[in-house]
Structures are given as structure tokens and as C-alpha cells.
Design a protein around this motif. Structure first.
Motif, short mmCIF file in Angstrom:
data_model
loop_
_atom_site.label_atom_id
_atom_site.label_comp_id
_atom_site.label_asym_id
_atom_site.label_seq_id
_atom_site.Cartn_x
_atom_site.Cartn_y
_atom_site.Cartn_z
N VAL A 34 26.99 -21.90 -59.27
CA VAL A 34 25.96 -20.44 -59.12
C VAL A 34 25.08 -21.80 -59.65
N LEU A 35 24.06 -20.98 -58.50
CA LEU A 35 22.71 -21.50 -58.58
C LEU A 35 21.04 -21.15 -59.17
N GLY A 36 21.85 -19.68 -59.11
CA GLY A 36 21.06 -19.27 -60.09
C GLY A 36 20.39 -17.18 -60.21
N ILE A 37 19.37 -16.30 -60.69
CA ILE A 37 19.41 -14.74 -60.19
C ILE A 37 18.61 -14.85 -59.49
N SER A 38 18.32 -14.04 -58.40
CA SER A 38 17.30 -13.55 -57.84
C SER A 38 16.58 -12.63 -58.74
N LYS A 39 15.92 -12.28 -57.79
CA LYS A 39 15.08 -10.87 -58.27
C LYS A 39 15.39 -10.35 -59.23
N GLU A 40 16.27 -9.77 -58.06
CA GLU A 40 17.08 -8.25 -58.46
C GLU A 40 18.65 -8.23 -58.57
N GLY A 41 18.57 -8.82 -59.12
CA GLY A 41 19.60 -9.19 -60.60
C GLY A 41 20.78 -10.16 -60.15
N ALA A 42 20.29 -10.34 -58.67
CA ALA A 42 22.03 -10.54 -57.85
C ALA A 42 22.88 -12.43 -58.01
N LEU A 43 23.85 -13.26 -58.21
CA LEU A 43 23.57 -14.16 -58.42
C LEU A 43 23.44 -15.29 -57.52
N ILE A 44 23.07 -16.24 -57.21
CA ILE A 44 22.86 -16.94 -55.50
C ILE A 44 23.77 -17.97 -56.13
N VAL A 45 25.09 -18.03 -55.44
CA VAL A 45 25.88 -18.92 -55.29
C VAL A 45 26.10 -19.77 -54.80
N GLU A 46 26.01 -20.74 -54.27
CA GLU A 46 26.29 -22.37 -53.06
C GLU A 46 28.17 -22.62 -52.98
N LYS A 47 28.70 -22.02 -51.57
CA LYS A 47 29.86 -22.03 -51.40
C LYS A 47 29.91 -23.36 -51.29
N ILE A 48 31.42 -23.82 -50.81
CA ILE A 48 32.04 -24.71 -50.52
C ILE A 48 31.68 -25.57 -49.32
N ASP A 49 31.01 -24.49 -48.36
CA ASP A 49 30.30 -25.45 -47.11
C ASP A 49 29.18 -25.37 -47.08
N GLY A 50 28.60 -24.70 -48.02
CA GLY A 50 27.03 -25.35 -48.77
C GLY A 50 26.07 -24.02 -47.94
N THR A 51 26.75 -22.41 -47.42
CA THR A 51 25.79 -21.60 -47.51
C THR A 51 25.82 -20.87 -48.87
N LEU A 52 24.65 -20.46 -48.87
CA LEU A 52 24.04 -19.71 -50.01
C LEU A 52 24.66 -18.16 -49.37
N LYS A 96 7.68 -2.92 -65.33
CA LYS A 96 7.97 -3.75 -64.15
C LYS A 96 7.72 -5.93 -63.95
N GLU A 97 7.58 -5.55 -65.23
CA GLU A 97 7.95 -7.42 -65.61
C GLU A 97 9.41 -8.13 -65.20
N TYR A 98 9.59 -7.87 -64.61
CA TYR A 98 11.23 -7.53 -64.55
C TYR A 98 11.53 -9.53 -64.07
N GLU A 99 9.85 -9.80 -64.00
CA GLU A 99 9.99 -11.78 -63.95
C GLU A 99 10.41 -11.83 -65.89
#
Ligand code: BTN
Length: 305
Positions: free
Chosen positions: A275-293, A241-244
Motif C-alpha cells: 500500500v503506497l497511499g490514497i488518491s484524491k478520490e479516496g481510492a487506495l493506491i497499491v503496488e502489485k508484486i509485478d511492480g504495476t500500480l 470541497k476541502e478534500y485535501e
């Protein structure tokens, strides 16, 4: 499934037409034993003894089945996993005729590539499946580094890229029983000793191969051995479980972070995002054009810059 296995046996000249009827009555254990026997026979250039020689693993690749040609190593791995294959069993084929890519696409698998599937048995939670795929991407990237490719990167979720072109794809599939995951099949396709011209024209622009990047033919058996070692190491991190630690290795090699992409989620939701990064579950974190994540859990990201 039975039909696919029968086709495999036909291909390998293991049965004549009039024995096919007999197979309808053969018990499934005998059936999978026949498959395993074929997987132990001599193949052309992928060789079990070369892979196993000095293989530094405890369980990955200890059971190794190698074929000249199968429809898909993932399909065969699923069949064997449902019939008692050990944790860490590896199925390799020199060629695939009906290989599967992500999102229901097909996958070109001519002679010269490395097409393999690993069976992982411990029961895992559905929510952790994306992390196994990311971890496999890290194992492939580290394998590339060990054979002298310095600049391989991982495009979310699981394409391995060299100089912006895809050299490897990963397809993870779950084998389920009563809604729980019994085992996970991790399929890896590496364009190893191939020329880009071995692929259909429409794929050539976005594809590269190890042979073209390293400007020489490599040893597939050594490549497989190194990958199995790297895979076991990262799988151990996953089990612990060393996911990090896995995500840290992934982020270091990310091709996606910092780029503008077109996100293509299932059911045709398309939008542009940064693309800002990936979350601890492995999802991609993105910022849309309107600024929402947004968190992108599944789908594809087409790089725009
Ligand atoms: C992708 O679309 O990027 C995933 C491709 C995965 C291909 C590999 S080759 C070995 C294994 N067997 C299959 O049928 N598919 C995977």
C-alpha cells in the motif's frame, strides 16, 4: 420497508395484530410521524437530553430519534430520509437485530454499543461518496482521541482500529431518485461498553472495545455528543470541497499505508500488493508484486504484515 417499520411498531407495543391491516391504508406521512413519535420516547441508557446538552453543532443531531431496538438504524434512516427528514437527522438504537455491515455482511449490535445513522441531505456526486466515508473515519478517530484513546488508526476504507483490532465500522449508503443521490446515510457502529466475549467466537480475535482498551466503562451519551461534533466539523470541510484537508487527517491516522495486503476486489479478484497511499478520490493506491500500480476503489484489504 413498510414491513420493517410495522415490525418496529409491534416490538414497541404500538399496535395490536388487528391494527396491522389498518396500517396498510395509513398515509406514509402519518406512518413516518408514528415512527418519529416512538423515537422521542424514553429509552434505557441512551438519552436525548444528555446528548443534546451543550451539543456544539449547527445541524447534526438537532433532530434526534432514539430507539430501544430496531432492525437497523440505516434502514430506518433511509425510510425517514425518503419522508422528509431534515439534513443532519440522527437515528440511534440501543440494540439492532438485523444490522448491516459492508459487503452484504451482518453486524453484531448487542446492548452496550453505539449504533447510529446520520442523514445528510445535500445532493452529492457519486464519485465523492468514498470521501464521505473516509471523512467519517477521521471523525471517529478524533472522537477516540478526545475520550483518551491515543492510538486509534483507520484501516482503509473505514475500519477504526486500536492496537490492530477493529473497534468501529462505517457503512455509507446512498438514497437515490432518478439516478441522483438525494441523501446519504452514514451508519456508524462503535463497540463501546462491551466485552470482546459479547461477540461470537469467530469475531473475537479481530475485535476490541472501548471498555477493554480504556479499562473502564465510558459514557455512551458523551461519546455520541463528541462524535456528532467531530462529524459536523469534517462534514463542513467536505461541503467546502476541502478534500485535501480531509485526506491529510486520514493519512496521519492510516493503518494501511506501508503494509502488504491482500486486495479483495468485488467479483473475487484477489492479489497481494504493497500500500503506497490514497488518491484524491479516496481510492487506495497499491503496488502489485509485478511492480504495476493499481487504484482500489472498492473492496477489502486484508493486512498481511
Ligand atoms: C462494517 O462492516 O465495518 C460496517 C458496519 C456498520 C455498522 C453500523 S451500526 C449502525 C448502522 N446500522 C447498520 O445497520 N449498520 C451501521
Amino acid at each position: 420497508m413498510r414491513n420493517e417499520i410495522v415490525n418496529l411498531l409491534k416490538k414497541e407495543n404500538k399496535l395490536s395484530d388487528n391494527t396491522i391491516d389498518e396500517l396498510k391504508n395509513i398515509n406514509i406521512d402519518d406512518f413516518s410521524n408514528i415512527v418519529k413519535e416512538i423515537g422521542k420516547e424514553e429509552t434505557t441508557y441512551i438519552k436525548a437530553d444528555e446528548i443534546s446538552k451543550d451539543l456544539q453543532t449547527e445541524y447534526i443531531g438537532k433532530d434526534l430519534y432514539i430507539f430501544n431496538e430496531v432492525s437497523s438504524t440505516n434502514t430506518l434512516a433511509k425510510f425517514l430520509s425518503m419522508n422528509g427528514a431534515e439534513n443532519g437527522t440522527v437515528i440511534i438504537s440501543e440494540k439492532q437485530t438485523k444490522a448491516k455491515g459492508r459487503s452484504g455482511k451482518s453486524w453484531e449490535s448487542p446492548l452496550g454499543g453505539v449504533w447510529l445513522s446520520i442523514i445528510i441531505n445535500p445532493i452529492v456526486d457519486y464519485s465523492k461518496l468514498p470521501l464521505i466515508t473516509l471523512a467519517t473515519g477521521v471523525a471517529v478517530a478524533k472522537t477516540m482521541e478526545r475520550i483518551g484513546v491515543e492510538n486509534s488508526e483507520i484501516k482503509w476504507p473505514n475500519d477504526i482500529m486500536i492496537n490492530g483490532k477493529k473497534v468501529c465500522g462505517i457503512l455509507t449508503e446512498a438514497v437515490t431518485k432518478f439516478n441522483t443521490i438525494e441523501s446519504v446515510i452514514i451508519g456508524v457502529g462503535i463497540d463501546a461498553n462491551l466485552n470482546v466475549t459479547d461477540f461470537p467466537e469467530e469475531l473475537q480475535e479481530g475485535t476490541t472495545t472501548l471498555k477493554e482498551e480504556l479499562k473502564k466503562e465510558g459514557n455512551e451519551n458523551l461519546l455520541i455528543k463528541i462524535f456528532l461534533e467531530e462529524f459536523e466539523k469534517i462534514n463542513e470541510l467536505f461541503i467546502a470541497k476541502e478534500y485535501e484537508a480531509i485526506l491529510k487527517e486520514w493519512r496521519k491516522r492510516s493503518y494501511s499505508i506501508g503494509k502488504i495486503v491482500e486486495v479483495r476486489e468485488p467479483f473475487n479478484t484477489y492479489y497481494d500488493a504493497y500500500v503506497l497511499g490514497i488518491s484524491k478520490e479516496g481510492a487506495l493506491i497499491v503496488e502489485k508484486i509485478d511492480g504495476t500500480l493499481e487504484k482500489v476503489i472498492s473492496g477489502e484489504c486484508i493486512i498481511k504484515n
